[in-house]
Design an enzyme around this catalytic site. Structure first.
Site, PDB file in Angstrom:
ATOM      1  N   CYS A  54     -26.190  20.112 -14.073  1.00  0.00           N
ATOM      2  CA  CYS A  54     -25.735  19.094 -15.027  1.00  0.00           C
ATOM      3  C   CYS A  54     -25.691  17.769 -14.266  1.00  0.00           C
ATOM      4  O   CYS A  54     -24.955  17.643 -13.284  1.00  0.00           O
ATOM      5  CB  CYS A  54     -24.344  19.503 -15.524  1.00  0.00           C
ATOM      6  SG  CYS A  54     -23.575  18.280 -16.557  1.00  0.00           S
TER       7      CYS A  54
ATOM      8  N   CYS B 228     -18.999   5.224 -17.885  1.00  0.00           N
ATOM      9  CA  CYS B 228     -19.553   5.301 -19.241  1.00  0.00           C
ATOM     10  C   CYS B 228     -18.775   4.356 -20.158  1.00  0.00           C
ATOM     11  O   CYS B 228     -17.557   4.234 -20.032  1.00  0.00           O
ATOM     12  CB  CYS B 228     -19.450   6.732 -19.776  1.00  0.00           C
ATOM     13  SG  CYS B 228     -20.202   6.912 -21.410  1.00  0.00           S
TER      14      CYS B 228
ATOM     15  N   GLU C 152     -21.067  12.398 -10.113  1.00  0.00           N
ATOM     16  CA  GLU C 152     -20.855  13.847  -9.989  1.00  0.00           C
ATOM     17  C   GLU C 152     -22.038  14.610 -10.565  1.00  0.00           C
ATOM     18  O   GLU C 152     -22.700  14.139 -11.489  1.00  0.00           O
ATOM     19  CB  GLU C 152     -19.639  14.266 -10.814  1.00  0.00           C
ATOM     20  CG  GLU C 152     -18.348  13.674 -10.332  1.00  0.00           C
ATOM     21  CD  GLU C 152     -17.189  14.084 -11.229  1.00  0.00           C
ATOM     22  OE1 GLU C 152     -16.109  13.547 -11.029  1.00  0.00           O
ATOM     23  OE2 GLU C 152     -17.374  14.918 -12.131  1.00  0.00           O
TER      24      GLU C 152
ATOM     25  N   CYS D  65     -14.974   8.241 -24.968  1.00  0.00           N
ATOM     26  CA  CYS D  65     -14.523   9.429 -25.713  1.00  0.00           C
ATOM     27  C   CYS D  65     -13.141   9.851 -25.192  1.00  0.00           C
ATOM     28  O   CYS D  65     -12.914   9.890 -23.972  1.00  0.00           O
ATOM     29  CB  CYS D  65     -15.520  10.569 -25.536  1.00  0.00           C
ATOM     30  SG  CYS D  65     -17.174  10.133 -26.087  1.00  0.00           S
TER      31      CYS D  65
ATOM     32  N   CYS E 209     -17.025  16.401 -16.861  1.00  0.00           N
ATOM     33  CA  CYS E 209     -17.532  15.255 -16.127  1.00  0.00           C
ATOM     34  C   CYS E 209     -16.483  14.183 -15.872  1.00  0.00           C
ATOM     35  O   CYS E 209     -15.646  13.904 -16.705  1.00  0.00           O
ATOM     36  CB  CYS E 209     -18.738  14.661 -16.842  1.00  0.00           C
ATOM     37  SG  CYS E 209     -18.360  14.027 -18.474  1.00  0.00           S
TER      38      CYS E 209
ATOM     39  N   CYS F 283     -12.523  12.568 -22.321  1.00  0.00           N
ATOM     40  CA  CYS F 283     -13.435  12.545 -21.175  1.00  0.00           C
ATOM     41  C   CYS F 283     -12.919  11.637 -20.063  1.00  0.00           C
ATOM     42  O   CYS F 283     -12.626  10.460 -20.294  1.00  0.00           O
ATOM     43  CB  CYS F 283     -14.805  12.070 -21.651  1.00  0.00           C
ATOM     44  SG  CYS F 283     -15.923  11.686 -20.313  1.00  0.00           S
TER      45      CYS F 283
HETATM   46  S1  SF4 Z   1     -18.190  12.378 -23.116  1.00  0.00           S
HETATM   47 FE1  SF4 Z   1     -17.686  10.932 -21.472  1.00  0.00          FE
HETATM   48  S2  SF4 Z   1     -19.606  10.578 -20.400  1.00  0.00           S
HETATM   49 FE2  SF4 Z   1     -20.127  11.524 -22.383  1.00  0.00          FE
HETATM   50  S3  SF4 Z   1     -20.469   9.778 -23.765  1.00  0.00           S
HETATM   51 FE3  SF4 Z   1     -18.312  10.311 -23.996  1.00  0.00          FE
HETATM   52  S4  SF4 Z   1     -17.233   8.978 -22.514  1.00  0.00           S
HETATM   53 FE4  SF4 Z   1     -19.411   8.987 -21.971  1.00  0.00          FE
END
Ligand code: SF4
Length: 351
Positions: A109, A116, A91, A120, A342, A123
């Site tokens: 962005c 990933c 994206e 987190c 994201c 996210c």
């Molecule tokens: S916010 Fe999402 S994309 Fe960014 S480092 Fe954390 S898990 Fe990865």
């Protein structure tokens, strides 16, 4: 395997042209077609003979993104979902800032990885796990493709600011991210000043140090999101490996080496990290770091677990920071109605 022209530096394109027995000026021309004009096919080069284009196409290609879907927000923000050549999805989000002439800009962005590994808690990208790093060409393709859409719309502004804040942790794809930044900065390419480029990290300490040693003019944004290890580890697993004290040392080193102000990001979550006590602990943490902190009331569409605090609590939090001498501001996320955080659009389509 054919080389991807969008991943190639001017030097690498020169080498290719030497291999093809072509004069050096052709390398400059090819570089401009690829990195400045953002062509999507070698066929589109109007000042090369058919034979030369065929010769290049036998050895090289141009990475293209396939638009799967897009969403347009009430505030003009556009979120694109692209398929890569291997059918993985990424994206990117275009934020169009309008208003006074000097403030008018298009910011993109971009993603740096498919998925990933950082996990987190707030996210959507992290929920799906890590698949692979993007190449420099795949990162740049997001910018070139969106610029091509803007040209079709006759927008008088192209993408002028880039934030590596989409899917993925950019500092874990260090080489390709740096190569893409250097290519964006090329005079014969987009010629975007490095000062207009932001890398956002969840806090990969050794890479912050490596970046500091390069002494570039990049804006570094560090996602903090909690003022204590106990809280931060709950939503950011990276904190177990690089706790706040270690992160702070790296941040101070970064500022010392680059003489640049750091940006911190702090997502305010109701009844989690939003009390005045949290703000005092945060102020104490930040007081030795030349920085600015953005307070971002969490996007309620990410997950029901995270709700945004009431306006009065957000103001109180800000007041504690500013009265403690910390540079801070509230930043409203753009595109909240289209779930612009994201990973969310990819998540929906993959489902
Ligand atoms: S916010 Fe999402 S994309 Fe960014 S480092 Fe954390 S898990 Fe990865």
């Amino acid at each position: 395997m054919k080389k991807d022209l969008r991943s190639m530096s001017l030097e690498e394109i020169k080498e290719l042209m030497i291999e093809l027995n072509e004069p050096a000026f052709r390398a400059k021309q090819l570089f401009e077609w690829v990195h400045k004009k953002g062509i999507e096919s070698i066929e589109d080069i109007s000042n090369f003979s058919k034979e030369l284009k065929e010769k290049i196409a036998q050895n090289a290609k141009i990475t293209c993104l396939n638009l799967k879907t897009k969403q347009v927000s009430e505030d003009g923000t556009i979120k694109y979902l692209f398929a890569l050549e291997d059918n993985n999805y990424i994206e990117c989000v275009l934020m169009r800032y309008r208003g006074t002439k000097s403030k008018k800009r298009n910011t993109l962005c971009v993603s740096s990885q498919v998925g990933c590994a950082m996990g987190c808690g707030f996210c959507a990208t992290g929920l799906g796990g890590f698949k692979r790093n993007l190449t420099a060409g795949e990162i740049l393709s997001q910018i070139y493709t969106v610029n091509n859409y803007l040209k079709i719309e006759n927008d008088d502004l192209m993408v002028g600011n880039i934030v590596y804040m989409g899917m993925g942790e950019p500092l874990l794809n260090f080489e390709n991210v740096l190569k893409s930044i250097r290519l964006l900065n090329e005079l014969l390419g987009q010629n975007i000043s490095i000062r207009r480029i932001t890398i956002s990290t969840c806090g990969i300490v050794p890479k912050i140090v490596d970046l500091a040693d390069l002494n570039l003019d990049i804006v570094l944004a560090v996602s903090l999101h909690a003022p204590t290890d106990q809280l931060r580890s709950q939503i950011m697993p990276v904190n177990q490996q690089y706790p706040l004290k270690v992160l702070k040392e790296a941040c101070i080193y970064y500022v010392k080496k680059t003489r640049r102000r750091l940006t911190f990001e702090y997502a305010l979550v109701n009844n989690f990290n939003d009390t005045k006590e949290h703000a005092y602990v945060l102020a104490d943490y930040l007081k030795d770091i030349f920085s600015h902190i953005n307070l971002i009331p969490v996007n309620p569409t990410v997950t029901e677990k995270f709700q945004r605090p009431q306006r009065v609590k957000i103001q109180d939090f800000l007041e504690v920071l500013t009265s403690s001498g910390i540079e801070a501001s509230i930043r409203e996320e753009r595109g909240t109605d289209i779930a612009a955080a994201c990973g969310q659009l990819r998540g929906k389509v993959v489902e």
